[in-house]
Design a protein around this motif. Structure first.
Motif, PDB file in Angstrom:
ATOM      1  N   LEU A 258      41.180  46.153  53.638  1.00  0.00           N
ATOM      2  CA  LEU A 258      42.513  46.373  54.199  1.00  0.00           C
ATOM      3  C   LEU A 258      43.064  45.124  54.876  1.00  0.00           C
ATOM      4  CD1 LEU A 258      42.140  49.978  55.678  1.00  0.00           C
ATOM      5  CD2 LEU A 258      42.996  49.263  53.439  1.00  0.00           C
ATOM      6  N   GLN A 259      42.207  44.194  55.275  1.00  0.00           N
ATOM      7  CA  GLN A 259      42.708  42.941  55.833  1.00  0.00           C
ATOM      8  C   GLN A 259      43.302  42.062  54.736  1.00  0.00           C
ATOM      9  OE1 GLN A 259      39.443  41.170  57.986  1.00  0.00           O
ATOM     10  NE2 GLN A 259      39.787  42.449  59.798  1.00  0.00           N
ATOM     11  N   LYS A 260      42.708  42.151  53.541  1.00  0.00           N
ATOM     12  CA  LYS A 260      43.223  41.376  52.417  1.00  0.00           C
ATOM     13  C   LYS A 260      44.480  42.009  51.851  1.00  0.00           C
ATOM     14  CE  LYS A 260      41.728  39.337  48.025  1.00  0.00           C
ATOM     15  NZ  LYS A 260      40.602  39.217  47.064  1.00  0.00           N
ATOM     16  N   TYR A 261      44.587  43.337  51.989  1.00  0.00           N
ATOM     17  CA  TYR A 261      45.752  44.062  51.484  1.00  0.00           C
ATOM     18  C   TYR A 261      46.411  44.804  52.652  1.00  0.00           C
ATOM     19  CZ  TYR A 261      43.511  43.219  46.968  1.00  0.00           C
ATOM     20  OH  TYR A 261      42.917  42.626  45.874  1.00  0.00           O
ATOM     21  N   PRO A 262      47.073  44.089  53.553  1.00  0.00           N
ATOM     22  CA  PRO A 262      47.620  44.718  54.768  1.00  0.00           C
ATOM     23  C   PRO A 262      48.704  45.745  54.487  1.00  0.00           C
ATOM     24  CG  PRO A 262      48.432  42.468  54.529  1.00  0.00           C
ATOM     25  CD  PRO A 262      47.365  42.644  53.492  1.00  0.00           C
ATOM     26  N   GLU A 263      49.297  45.689  53.306  1.00  0.00           N
ATOM     27  CA  GLU A 263      50.342  46.668  52.994  1.00  0.00           C
ATOM     28  C   GLU A 263      49.769  48.051  52.715  1.00  0.00           C
ATOM     29  OE1 GLU A 263      49.331  44.640  49.015  1.00  0.00           O
ATOM     30  OE2 GLU A 263      49.361  44.213  51.169  1.00  0.00           O
ATOM     31  N   PHE A 264      48.459  48.135  52.489  1.00  0.00           N
ATOM     32  CA  PHE A 264      47.817  49.424  52.253  1.00  0.00           C
ATOM     33  C   PHE A 264      47.447  50.063  53.587  1.00  0.00           C
ATOM     34  CE2 PHE A 264      46.055  47.576  48.042  1.00  0.00           C
ATOM     35  CZ  PHE A 264      47.318  47.701  47.467  1.00  0.00           C
ATOM     36  N   THR A 265      47.692  51.333  53.721  1.00  0.00           N
ATOM     37  CA  THR A 265      47.436  52.018  54.983  1.00  0.00           C
ATOM     38  C   THR A 265      46.087  52.717  55.013  1.00  0.00           C
ATOM     39  OG1 THR A 265      48.590  53.965  54.150  1.00  0.00           O
ATOM     40  CG2 THR A 265      49.881  52.370  55.422  1.00  0.00           C
ATOM     41  N   ASP A 266      45.397  52.809  53.879  1.00  0.00           N
ATOM     42  CA  ASP A 266      44.095  53.471  53.833  1.00  0.00           C
ATOM     43  C   ASP A 266      43.300  52.910  52.663  1.00  0.00           C
ATOM     44  OD1 ASP A 266      44.743  54.880  51.353  1.00  0.00           O
ATOM     45  OD2 ASP A 266      45.997  56.170  52.586  1.00  0.00           O
ATOM     46  N   PRO A 267      41.988  53.184  52.610  1.00  0.00           N
ATOM     47  CA  PRO A 267      41.133  52.596  51.567  1.00  0.00           C
ATOM     48  C   PRO A 267      40.961  53.463  50.327  1.00  0.00           C
ATOM     49  CG  PRO A 267      39.759  53.613  53.215  1.00  0.00           C
ATOM     50  CD  PRO A 267      41.185  53.859  53.650  1.00  0.00           C
ATOM     51  N   TYR A 268      41.934  54.315  50.004  1.00  0.00           N
ATOM     52  CA  TYR A 268      41.805  55.156  48.824  1.00  0.00           C
ATOM     53  C   TYR A 268      42.205  54.401  47.565  1.00  0.00           C
ATOM     54  CZ  TYR A 268      40.957  59.482  51.401  1.00  0.00           C
ATOM     55  OH  TYR A 268      40.398  60.471  52.167  1.00  0.00           O
ATOM     56  N   THR A 269      41.488  54.677  46.472  1.00  0.00           N
ATOM     57  CA  THR A 269      41.850  54.102  45.179  1.00  0.00           C
ATOM     58  C   THR A 269      41.952  55.187  44.117  1.00  0.00           C
ATOM     59  OG1 THR A 269      39.513  53.634  44.693  1.00  0.00           O
ATOM     60  CG2 THR A 269      40.831  51.827  45.606  1.00  0.00           C
TER      61      THR A 269
END
Length: 327
Positions: A258-269
Motif C-alpha cells: 500500500l505504500q507503493k500504491y497509495p491510491e489503494f485503500t486496502d490490500p484486496y486483489t
C-alpha cells in the motif's frame, strides 16, 4: 469473560519477508534441512506414526462464542497436541517453500531470535511413500509459560522437503483481540481448517476450508462436491474434488504494497488464476479489486466489487512458482 481479539494479519507480512524476497528475485529455493549441529534428520521410525483422525473433530459444529471458547480452552485437547512430542529444535532456515499466495511462512530473522521457538515433533503422519511432520512455533515472549502459537504440516519424501501448510494458530493480540485456527485430519487425510476471529464485532466465524495431500505430496484445497463452485471469495470448476481450469478469486493479498500504491485503500486483489489437478499452472493475473464498504460495519459490499488495473503476474509450472513480475 475476557475480551478477545484477533491480531492484524500485516504482522504475518513481516514474517513472510524472507520468502517474498527469495521469490521476487526469482532465486532458486533452498530445500536443505539444517539443525544447530548440522544436518537435520527426520524421524522415520514407523512406530511413531500417529493414528487418524487427529485434531478437533467437531469444529464444523462449533457456531457460537461459548462453544468455540470451550474447545479452544480444552486442556485435554492441548495435552493431546503437545503429546506429539515437540522435542527437536530446528533453525529458522529449515525450509523456504511456496504456498498459496495468501498464506504466510513463519521464518524471519526478526522473529526467530531464539531458535528454540521452532520445534519438530517426534510423532508424524505416514502417508504412503511420504512422511508428514508437525512443526510448532512457540510463543516465548509475552507469557510466563511457552505455548504453541502456530503449527505447520510439512510433507517429505526420502527426507526431501515438498510442501507445508499452517494448520493451527493461537495468537493473542492487543486489547484482548485474538486469532485462532483449529484443525482436524480425518482417516482419509482430509485436513479441515476453521478460522476464528474475536474482535470488537465481537466475533466472526469464517468459512471452513478443507485440504488434501496430493500423490505428489503437495497440499491443495479439497471440495466435497464436483461441479461449479462459488462463494463470496472465489468461483470456478471443481473436478475430482480439486480446483480445475480458470478461477476468479477476490481476497486480501499480502503482496500488495500500500505504500507503493497509495491510491489503494486496502490490500484486496482480483485474481484470474488457472489450476490443473488442484495445483497452480500457467500465468496468474492479479488486478486491484475496487470495492465499497458499509459505513456502519466496515464490511465490503460484494455487489460493488469490480476489477481494476493489473498489478502483477505470477508464472507457475506443476504447482511451483517460477516468476513474479510487477507492472
Amino acid at each position: 469473560m475476557p475480551k478477545i481479539n484477533i491480531a492484524c494479519f500485516p504482522f504475518f507480512l513481516f514474517l513472510f519477508s524472507c520468502y517474498s524476497k527469495a521469490q521476487t528475485e526469482n532465486k532458486s529455493i533452498n530445500t536443505e534441512a539444517h539443525s544447530d549441529k548440522g544436518s537435520f534428520f527426520f524421524n522415520t521410525n514407523k512406530a511413531d506414526c500417529i493414528s487418524l483422525p487427529f485434531g478437533y473433530s467437531d469444529i464444523s459444529k462449533r457456531l457460537t462464542i461459548d462453544s468455540i471458547l470451550s474447545v479452544i480452552q480444552d486442556e485435554n485437547k492441548l495435552k493431546e497436541i503437545n503429546a506429539l512430542q515437540f522435542e527437536k529444535t530446528i533453525k529458522k532456515d529449515l525450509v523456504l517453500l511456496p504456498e498459496e499466495y495468501d498464506v504466510f511462512l513463519p521464518f524471519s530473522t526478526s522473529v526467530n531470535e531464539k531458535y528454540d521457538r521452532i520445534k519438530m515433533a517426534t510423532d508424524f503422519l505416514c502417508y504412503g511413500d511420504y512422511s508428514v511432520y508437525f512443526m510448532a512455533v512457540f510463543n516465548t515472549v509475552r507469557y510466563a509459560q511457552p505455548f504453541i502459537e502456530k503449527m505447520y504440516l510439512i510433507s517429505t519424501k526420502e527426507d526431501k522437503l515438498i510442501d507445508m501448510k499452517r494448520i493451527y494458530l493461537h495468537h493473542q493480540g492487543e486489547m484482548g483481540f485474538a486469532n485462532y485456527t483449529l484443525f482436524n485430519i480425518d482417516k482419509n487425510y482430509i485436513i479441515s481448517l476453521q478460522d476464528y476471529e474475536f474482535t470488537e464485532n465481537p466475533f466472526q466465524l469464517k468459512p471452513l476450508n478443507k485440504y488434501h495431500i496430493l500423490p505428489s505430496g503437495k497440499f491443495t484445497r479439497y471440495y466435497d462436491h464436483d461441479g461449479p463452485y462459488k462463494n463470496d471469495e472465489e468461483q470456478g470448476m471443481v473436478k475430482n474434488h480439486h480446483k480445475e481450469g480458470k478461477w476468479v478469486e477476490s481476497k486480501s493479498n499480502g503482496y500488495l504494497d500500500l505504500q507503493k500504491y497509495p491510491e489503494f485503500t486496502d490490500p484486496y486483489t482480483y485474481l484470474e488464476a488457472e489450476y490443473k489437478n488442484g495445483l497452480p499452472t500457467g500465468t496468474w493475473k492479479f488486478y486491484k479489486l475496487w470495492q465499497k464498504y458499509n459505513e456502519e460495519t466496515g464490511e465490503p459490499l460484494l455487489n460493488t466489487r469490480k476489477k481494476g488495473q493489473l498489478i502483477y503476474t505470477e508464472m507457475y509450472r506443476e504447482g511451483i512458482l517460477e516468476k513474479r513480475e510487477f507492472h
